[in-house]
Design a protein around this motif. Structure first.
Motif, PDB file in Angstrom:
ATOM      1  N   MET A   1       0.839  -1.157   0.000  1.00  0.00           N
ATOM      2  CA  MET A   1       0.000   0.000   0.000  1.00  0.00           C
ATOM      3  C   MET A   1       0.896   1.235   0.000  1.00  0.00           C
ATOM      4  O   MET A   1       1.907   1.275   0.688  1.00  0.00           O
ATOM      5  CB  MET A   1      -0.899  -0.055   1.242  1.00  0.00           C
TER       6      MET A   1
ATOM      7  N   PRO B   1       2.153   5.106   0.662  1.00  0.00           N
ATOM      8  CA  PRO B   1       2.130   5.918   1.870  1.00  0.00           C
ATOM      9  C   PRO B   1       1.007   6.945   1.895  1.00  0.00           C
ATOM     10  O   PRO B   1       0.435   7.211   2.970  1.00  0.00           O
ATOM     11  CB  PRO B   1       3.478   6.636   1.867  1.00  0.00           C
TER      12      PRO B   1
ATOM     13  N   LYS C   1      -2.140   5.300   3.167  1.00  0.00           N
ATOM     14  CA  LYS C   1      -2.129   5.041   4.611  1.00  0.00           C
ATOM     15  C   LYS C   1      -2.497   6.311   5.373  1.00  0.00           C
ATOM     16  O   LYS C   1      -3.276   6.272   6.324  1.00  0.00           O
ATOM     17  CB  LYS C   1      -0.749   4.559   5.054  1.00  0.00           C
TER      18      LYS C   1
ATOM     19  N   ALA D   1      -5.904   6.887   7.649  1.00  0.00           N
ATOM     20  CA  ALA D   1      -5.747   7.276   9.043  1.00  0.00           C
ATOM     21  C   ALA D   1      -6.530   8.558   9.329  1.00  0.00           C
ATOM     22  O   ALA D   1      -7.204   8.681  10.363  1.00  0.00           O
ATOM     23  CB  ALA D   1      -4.275   7.470   9.378  1.00  0.00           C
TER      24      ALA D   1
END
Length: 188
Positions: free
Chosen positions: A1, A3, A6, A10
């Motif tokens: 995945m 960055p 991510k 988040a």
């Protein structure tokens, strides 16, 4: 995945968490808007509830027994109503009747005779049952019947179904009994 994915997930998770938290917070604040003691959330005391129950039952406002009782040391007694010939050498009878618990001291040679429905708990000393006939006193703790001359166990609830039954100090014992009494009794 990658960055940036991510970081995006988040940030999305944090945003959803903040939104859900604010929804639950507003719900909790809305549920507790009434102040204690207001018409929306009344606070009452036990005495108020007891008063209202007495009024509803038609018993008036007083819920007390009206009998202030302590130990029997301040009792004046009822005299020797059962003696004949006016013999004043006999000790006076001490009599009590109450729904409250009284602490009574029974000295060696004395008898604590319960009225019908009285309850005794021997707290200290060696006591024996005083009863006429074959029936005796109900030991409600053990569920047995104690007859005349049997030991009355300490810390047991004893029920006296008829007048004339009671307890006395074990013969030969020089220590007094301490007895919790509820109901009518005569100490002679």
């Amino acid at each position: 995945m990658k960055p940036y994915m991510k970081v995006s997930l988040a940030a999305l998770a944090i945003g959803v968490g903040v939104w859900v938290g604010s929804v639950y917070s507003n719900t909790a604040i809305g549920a507790g808007t009434s102040q204690p003691g207001t018409a929306d959330d009344p606070v009452v005391t036990k005495s108020y509830v007891d008063q209202q129950i007495q009024k509803a039952l038609g018993g008036g406002g007083s819920t007390g027994s009206g009998n202030s009782s302590g130990n029997n040391s301040g009792s004046t007694g009822t005299g020797n109503s059962g003696s004949t010939g006016g013999d004043t050498s006999l000790p006076p009878l001490v009599s009590g009747a109450s729904d409250a618990v009284e602490i009574v001291t029974v000295k060696p040679g004395q008898q604590l005779i319960g009225k019908s429905g009285a309850e005794f708990i021997v707290r200290s000393g060696k006591a024996v049952i005083v009863s006429e006939g074959t029936n005796g006193v109900a030991d409600l703790t053990d569920g047995i019947d104690l007859t005349n001359g049997q030991a009355a166990p300490t810390n047991h609830l004893l029920s006296f179904p008829k007048d004339g039954r009671g307890i006395t100090v074990l013969e030969g014992n020089k220590y007094s009994l301490t007895v919790m009494v509820r109901g009518g009794y005569t100490l002679k």
